[in-house]
Design a protein around this motif. Sequence first.
Motif, short mmCIF file in Angstrom:
data_model
loop_
_atom_site.label_atom_id
_atom_site.label_comp_id
_atom_site.label_asym_id
_atom_site.label_seq_id
_atom_site.Cartn_x
_atom_site.Cartn_y
_atom_site.Cartn_z
N CYS A 116 0.95 -1.31 -0.07
CA CYS A 116 0.05 -0.09 -0.11
C CYS A 116 0.78 1.32 0.12
N GLU A 117 2.18 1.13 0.14
CA GLU A 117 3.06 2.13 0.03
C GLU A 117 3.65 2.53 -1.23
N GLY A 118 3.26 1.79 -2.16
CA GLY A 118 3.52 2.00 -3.78
C GLY A 118 2.53 2.90 -4.43
N GLN A 119 2.97 3.00 -5.76
CA GLN A 119 2.08 4.10 -6.34
C GLN A 119 0.61 3.44 -6.63
N VAL A 120 0.28 2.33 -6.93
CA VAL A 120 -1.07 1.76 -7.09
C VAL A 120 -1.65 1.59 -5.52
N GLY A 121 -0.94 1.23 -4.88
CA GLY A 121 -1.48 0.84 -3.55
C GLY A 121 -1.87 2.31 -2.95
N GLU A 122 -1.09 3.19 -2.97
CA GLU A 122 -1.57 4.38 -2.30
C GLU A 122 -2.69 5.03 -2.85
N PRO A 170 1.50 -2.05 4.33
CA PRO A 170 2.67 -1.97 3.56
C PRO A 170 3.51 -3.28 3.86
N GLN A 171 4.63 -3.28 3.32
CA GLN A 171 5.36 -4.47 3.30
C GLN A 171 5.96 -4.82 4.57
N LYS A 172 6.26 -3.87 5.46
CA LYS A 172 6.70 -4.19 6.82
C LYS A 172 5.73 -4.89 7.71
N ASN A 184 -3.74 -6.96 -4.81
CA ASN A 184 -2.31 -7.02 -4.78
C ASN A 184 -1.56 -6.33 -5.68
N ALA A 185 -1.25 -5.06 -4.69
CA ALA A 185 -0.33 -3.99 -5.36
C ALA A 185 1.06 -4.05 -5.35
N ALA A 186 1.45 -5.10 -4.32
CA ALA A 186 3.03 -5.28 -4.06
C ALA A 186 3.49 -6.17 -5.21
N THR A 232 10.89 -13.98 -6.43
CA THR A 232 10.29 -14.29 -4.80
C THR A 232 9.14 -13.47 -4.80
N VAL A 233 9.19 -12.21 -5.07
CA VAL A 233 7.85 -11.40 -4.78
C VAL A 233 7.00 -11.37 -5.76
N ASN A 234 7.48 -11.65 -7.01
CA ASN A 234 6.60 -11.46 -8.25
C ASN A 234 5.84 -12.79 -8.75
N HIS A 250 -5.18 -8.54 -9.32
CA HIS A 250 -3.58 -8.73 -9.26
C HIS A 250 -3.25 -7.59 -10.40
N LEU A 251 -2.11 -6.93 -10.14
CA LEU A 251 -1.63 -6.09 -11.33
C LEU A 251 -0.48 -6.85 -12.11
N SER A 252 -0.68 -6.78 -13.15
CA SER A 252 0.39 -7.27 -14.23
C SER A 252 0.88 -6.20 -15.11
N SER A 303 9.06 -12.67 -14.56
CA SER A 303 8.61 -12.88 -13.30
C SER A 303 7.02 -12.40 -13.38
N LYS A 304 6.59 -11.57 -14.11
CA LYS A 304 5.14 -11.12 -13.97
C LYS A 304 4.39 -12.20 -14.80
N VAL A 305 4.87 -12.82 -15.87
CA VAL A 305 4.30 -13.84 -16.38
C VAL A 305 3.90 -14.90 -15.42
N VAL A 323 -1.43 -3.41 -17.03
CA VAL A 323 -1.01 -2.15 -17.40
C VAL A 323 0.10 -1.62 -17.91
N ASN A 324 0.17 -0.53 -18.51
CA ASN A 324 1.30 0.22 -19.03
C ASN A 324 2.03 0.98 -18.00
N PRO A 325 3.16 1.66 -18.26
CA PRO A 325 3.99 2.39 -17.27
C PRO A 325 3.36 3.41 -16.36
N1 LIG Z 1 5.12 1.12 -12.02
C1 LIG Z 1 4.98 0.75 -13.29
O1 LIG Z 1 5.28 1.39 -14.18
C2 LIG Z 1 4.23 -0.34 -13.62
C3 LIG Z 1 3.80 -0.83 -15.06
C4 LIG Z 1 3.17 -1.91 -15.42
C5 LIG Z 1 2.65 -2.75 -14.38
N2 LIG Z 1 3.18 -2.45 -12.86
C6 LIG Z 1 2.60 -3.28 -11.95
O2 LIG Z 1 1.62 -2.71 -11.35
C7 LIG Z 1 1.55 -2.95 -9.77
C8 LIG Z 1 1.92 -1.84 -8.93
O3 LIG Z 1 3.05 -1.14 -9.44
P1 LIG Z 1 3.52 0.21 -8.63
O4 LIG Z 1 4.01 1.05 -9.61
O5 LIG Z 1 2.56 0.45 -7.56
O6 LIG Z 1 4.86 -0.26 -7.81
P2 LIG Z 1 5.75 0.31 -6.51
O7 LIG Z 1 5.41 1.81 -6.71
O8 LIG Z 1 7.07 -0.29 -6.84
O9 LIG Z 1 5.02 -0.32 -5.33
C9 LIG Z 1 5.29 -1.88 -5.23
C10 LIG Z 1 4.91 -1.79 -3.35
O10 LIG Z 1 5.14 -3.31 -3.46
C11 LIG Z 1 6.08 -3.38 -2.06
N3 LIG Z 1 6.58 -4.68 -1.95
C12 LIG Z 1 7.79 -5.07 -2.46
N4 LIG Z 1 8.15 -6.16 -2.12
C13 LIG Z 1 7.12 -6.66 -1.20
C14 LIG Z 1 6.76 -7.92 -0.59
N5 LIG Z 1 7.69 -8.92 -0.42
N6 LIG Z 1 5.53 -7.62 0.21
C15 LIG Z 1 4.83 -6.88 0.24
N7 LIG Z 1 5.09 -5.63 -0.52
C16 LIG Z 1 6.34 -5.41 -1.30
C17 LIG Z 1 6.89 -2.17 -2.29
O11 LIG Z 1 7.40 -1.82 -0.96
P3 LIG Z 1 8.80 -1.16 -0.67
O12 LIG Z 1 8.82 0.07 -1.19
O13 LIG Z 1 8.92 -1.14 0.88
O14 LIG Z 1 9.80 -2.00 -1.28
C18 LIG Z 1 6.12 -1.06 -2.81
O15 LIG Z 1 5.45 -0.40 -1.89
C19 LIG Z 1 2.75 -3.91 -9.78
O16 LIG Z 1 2.21 -5.32 -9.89
C20 LIG Z 1 3.52 -3.85 -10.89
O17 LIG Z 1 4.38 -4.85 -11.63
C21 LIG Z 1 3.85 -1.25 -12.60
#
Ligand SMILES: NC(=O)c1ccc[n+]([C@@H]2O[C@H](COP(=O)([O-])OP(=O)(O)OC[C@H]3O[C@@H](n4cnc5c(N)ncnc54)[C@H](OP(=O)(O)O)[C@@H]3O)[C@@H](O)[C@H]2O)c1
Length: 292
Positions: free
Chosen positions: A8-14, A31-33, A57-59, A76-78, A98-100, A128-130, A148-150
Motif C-alpha cells: 500500500c505504500e507503492g503508487q497503485v497501493g496509495e 505496507p511491506q513491513k 495485490n499492489a505489491a 520471489t516477490v512477483n 492482481h496487477l500485471s 517474473s510477471k508472466v 497495465v502500461n508504465p
Molecule cells: N510502475 C509501473 O510502471 C508499472 C507498469 C506496469 C505494471 N505495473 C505493476 O503494477 C503494480 C503496482 O506497481 P507500482 O508502480 O505501484 O509499484 P511500486 O510503486 O514499486 O510499489 C510496489 C510496492 O510493493 C511493495 N513490496 C515490494 N516487495 C514486497 C513484498 N515482499 N511484500 C509486500 N510488499 C512488497 C513495495 O514496498 P517497498 O517500497 O517497501 O519495497 C512497494 O510499496 C505491480 O504489480 C507492477 O508490477 C507497474
Amino acid sequence: MKLLVTGCEGQVGEAVCSLAATEGIECKGLPQKKLDVTRASKVHNVLRRAKPDYVINAAAFSDIEAAESETAQCYTVNREGVFYLAKSCSRLGLPLIHLSSSYVFDGAKAAPYVEDDACNPLNIYGRSKVQGEHALKSVHDKYIILRVNPVFSEWGDNFLKDLLADSVIKRKEKFPEDQLFAPTSASDIARVIIAVIRQLDCDIQPWGTYHYSSSTPTSWYGFAQSIIEEAGHYKPVTLSELTPVESENYGYSASRPLNAVLNCTRILETFGIRQRDWLPEVKRVVRLCCQD
Ligand SMILES: NC(=O)c1ccc[n+]([C@@H]2O[C@H](COP(=O)([O-])OP(=O)(O)OC[C@H]3O[C@@H](n4cnc5c(N)ncnc54)[C@H](OP(=O)(O)O)[C@@H]3O)[C@@H](O)[C@H]2O)c1
C-alpha cells in the motif's frame, strides 16, 4: 464492502487506498513491513484475520533494471508472493485483483496487444510477471488480472517524479522515442480497480485477464516533452536539452518491448470502463509535485 491492499505504500497501493477513502469504502492498506507477501503463513494469517471481501495485490518488485541483477528477489516477490496470496485467497474464497504488466509481451506485434496474445517477455521483470500470472491461475479461479502500461503518480518513484526532481530541468537529455505505450496514472488505475470491484460486488463475475491503459499512446520522449512543458509553468526548464534516441542507444540493462500498446476493448465491453487521456493526469500530478 472491505478491501485489503498489499504493497500500500507503492503508487497503485496509495492510489487505491486514497480513492477508497474518498468513496467511503472500508480499506485496509498493508505496507511491506506489515505484510511481506513472500511469507506464506503470515499471508494466510493476515488475510484470515482481516476478513476482507476483496484482496488487491499492489505489491511487486517493480524495478525493471534492478531485476536483471536481483533476479532471485524479483521472482520471489512477483511469482512466489503472488502464489501465496492466491492460494490463501482461494482457501478463504476471496476474489483477488492482481496487477500485471504490458512487459509480458515482446513488442513485435504490429497492433495493440489483446489479452489472449502470446506472452514472450524480453526481461527478467516481464518473465517474473508472466510466471506470477501462471502461479495465480494454478491455484485460484476468482481473480482479475489487470495488465497495465508504465505508471506515474504523485507517490513513490516514477519517471515523472524523477524528471521533476531538479529545480532546473536539464539533467536527463535523452529519451527513447521508439517504445510506444500509454503512460497511465496510478489514480486512473485505482478508478478502474474500484469500478471493477463495484461490479463484482453486484455478482457480475467475469473472472479473467484484462488490459487497461490510458488512451493516446506515446513514447518516453513524447511523455517527457509533455511533463517538461507542464513543469515550465512552475519552474525553470531548458527544453533544448531534450533529445530523442533509439532504445538500443539508451543504455538499458533490461530490454523493453518497442510496442507495449494495450487493446482495452475487453474491459470496455465487460465492465463498461473507458480509457482516459493521460495528459490531464500529467497536468494534475505535475502541479501537485511542483507545488509541494
Ligand atoms: N510502475 C509501473 O510502471 C508499472 C507498469 C506496469 C505494471 N505495473 C505493476 O503494477 C503494480 C503496482 O506497481 P507500482 O508502480 O505501484 O509499484 P511500486 O510503486 O514499486 O510499489 C510496489 C510496492 O510493493 C511493495 N513490496 C515490494 N516487495 C514486497 C513484498 N515482499 N511484500 C509486500 N510488499 C512488497 C513495495 O514496498 P517497498 O517500497 O517497501 O519495497 C512497494 O510499496 C505491480 O504489480 C507492477 O508490477 C507497474
